[in-house]
Write a protein that holds these residues in place. Structure first.
Motif, short mmCIF file in Angstrom:
data_model
loop_
_atom_site.label_atom_id
_atom_site.label_comp_id
_atom_site.label_asym_id
_atom_site.label_seq_id
_atom_site.Cartn_x
_atom_site.Cartn_y
_atom_site.Cartn_z
N ASP A 14 0.85 -1.19 0.00
CA ASP A 14 0.00 0.00 0.00
C ASP A 14 0.89 1.24 0.00
O ASP A 14 2.12 1.16 0.03
CB ASP A 14 -0.99 -0.02 1.16
N SER A 37 1.52 -6.49 9.93
CA SER A 37 1.54 -5.23 9.19
C SER A 37 2.65 -5.18 8.15
O SER A 37 2.72 -4.23 7.37
CB SER A 37 1.67 -4.05 10.15
N ARG A 194 -2.36 -0.58 10.03
CA ARG A 194 -3.17 -1.66 9.46
C ARG A 194 -2.33 -2.93 9.33
O ARG A 194 -1.11 -2.88 9.22
CB ARG A 194 -3.69 -1.25 8.08
N PHE A 196 -2.41 -7.02 7.38
CA PHE A 196 -2.97 -7.72 6.23
C PHE A 196 -2.93 -9.23 6.35
O PHE A 196 -3.53 -9.94 5.55
CB PHE A 196 -2.21 -7.30 4.95
N THR A 222 -8.46 -3.36 12.75
CA THR A 222 -7.49 -2.87 11.77
C THR A 222 -7.09 -3.94 10.75
O THR A 222 -6.14 -3.75 9.99
CB THR A 222 -6.23 -2.34 12.46
N SER A 223 -7.80 -5.05 10.75
CA SER A 223 -7.47 -6.14 9.83
C SER A 223 -7.92 -5.84 8.41
O SER A 223 -9.06 -5.44 8.17
CB SER A 223 -8.12 -7.44 10.30
N ASN A 224 -7.00 -6.04 7.46
CA ASN A 224 -7.32 -5.94 6.04
C ASN A 224 -7.24 -7.32 5.38
O ASN A 224 -7.05 -7.42 4.18
CB ASN A 224 -6.37 -4.97 5.34
N TYR A 225 -7.32 -8.35 6.21
CA TYR A 225 -7.34 -9.72 5.70
C TYR A 225 -8.61 -9.92 4.87
O TYR A 225 -9.71 -9.57 5.30
CB TYR A 225 -7.31 -10.69 6.88
N ASP A 226 -8.45 -10.49 3.68
CA ASP A 226 -9.57 -10.70 2.76
C ASP A 226 -9.97 -12.17 2.77
O ASP A 226 -9.27 -13.00 2.18
CB ASP A 226 -9.19 -10.26 1.35
#
Length: 388
Positions: A14, A37, A194, A196, A222-226
């Motif tokens: 990012d 992170s 964040r 991931f 704050t998780s951006n795990y998809d």
């Protein structure tokens, strides 16, 4: 088998992460962020970025042998940094003292204990005073800086004008004060908020074990795990009557995961070193014996091999990451010093998608509570004798 632990494409980064990598090569920085992170990833990419600019004399330091080995797998793709430029603090200090003072850091057979560690910075200062130049390295990078003392870091970081350290106070399982050098040495702070890597259900367990001061900063928030691309996450406590049953259930899950997480890694952690030998013996009686790497037991233990399953103590697992993690025999974590919250937090946050813990008997209450799944209660549940 750790190929999915390292970013291989620019589009995986990012804006904040790209900005850190491309900070001026000349500077003194710190990088703080939660598990997942990308701190270690970013530190290595920045080290390679600087080496690629012609500043080849780079040193990368961390605390444990297992993490140093893991980091070496992250620099292999570009060839800009050699594996021997990645060292543990112990190995670097030992060679630095021997090369410049002509004697061993410790007497042969002596332990690298707390008493010895307090004396080593003084020897390093004496060695530094004999150097032909005080700026021995183009750049120095320190991963998991919270595991070192401020004194150790100050002596090390004095050897370059260009440094970067990364860490997370929540994972400081050794009680060191290394992150205080950010202020002491006026390192320019860079903060990641964040993450991931860690699935939401695993993040929730970690947050329950170590609740953040601000809910908005929790790992879950704050998780951006998809889950669509990475798979739905899971976290379970498995209670069994014996360690034989624990192993049987773990083996059943691992067989499924080897297929579901093909070409990715599985970690098995335990609290005590003697349990490593027990697990090696147990796996030797299975068809998975050749797929297992037991760090600290097997002569060829390394993350650079082609074995998908890695068995480590929780202490040795620091900084590594796995698609699935199994915490075996966590009744070992019932009492001090293995019952420390930061130790459990470190173990939990090594997992990306699947986390399973196994116990026979009690583990420590904070860890048990972290895994507990809420259930509905009625007043009648408090008076079971009324229902007979």
């Amino acid at each position: 088998m750790m190929n999915k632990s390292w970013w291989r494409a620019k589009n995986e980064l990012d804006g904040d992460q790209k900005a850190f990598i491309q900070l001026s090569a000349h500077g003194r920085y710190s990088l703080i962020g939660p598990p997942g992170s990308g701190k270690t990833n970013l530190l290595l990419l920045r080290a390679q970025f600087i080496a690629g600019m012609g500043e080849k004399n780079v040193l990368i330091v961390t605390y444990t042998k297992a993490l140093a080995d893991f980091i070496r797998t992250g620099i292999s793709a570009t060839g800009l940094i050699s594996p021997d430029q990645v060292k543990t603090y112990h190995s670097w200090a030992s060679s630095h003292i021997f090369e410049n003072l002509g004697h061993r850091m410790l007497p042969e057979g002596a332990d690298f204990d707390d008493a010895a560690r307090q004396e080593i910075p003084n020897m390093l200062r004496e060695a530094n005073a004999k150097l032909p130049t005080q700026k021995l390295f183009s750049a120095i990078f320190v991963d998991e800086a919270q595991d070192l003392t401020a004194d150790e870091l100050e002596v090390l970081l004095s050897l370059s004008d260009n440094v970067a350290i990364c860490g997370d106070a929540c994972q400081g399982i050794y009680g060191r004060n290394g992150l205080s050098v950010i202020e002491n040495l006026s390192l320019q702070p860079y903060v990641l908020k964040r993450h991931f890597r860690i699935g939401q259900k695993i993040a929730k367990v970690a947050d329950r074990l170590m609740p953040p001061k601000n809910e908005a900063n929790s790992l879950e928030a704050t998780s951006n795990y998809d889950p669509i691309t990475q798979g739905e996450s899971s976290a379970h406590m498995n209670v069994h009557a014996s360690r034989d049953k624990q192993f049987e259930k773990m083996l059943e899950k691992i067989r499924i995961q080897l297929d579901a997480f093909n070409n990715d890694s599985i970690g098995i952690f335990c609290g005590r070193r003697e349990t490593l030998a027990d697990l090696r013996a147990r796996f030797n009686g299975t068809d998975l014996a050749e797929k297992i790497c037991v760090h600290g037991i097997d002569d060829d233990s390394s993350f650079a091999g082609n074995k998908p399953i890695h068995v480590l103590t929780i202490h040795a697992s620091k900084g590594a990451e796995f698609r699935a993690v199994h915490l075996f025999g966590i009744e070992e974590l019932a009492d001090y010093p293995l019952n420390r919250r930061r130790l459990g937090y470190t173990a939990i946050t090594r997992a990306k998608t699947a986390l399973n813990a196994y116990r026979t008997g009690d583990t420590n209450r904070p860890l048990e509570s972290a895994f507990a799944e809420p259930r509905h209660m009625e007043l009648d549940d408090l008076f079971p004798s009324d229902q007979t």
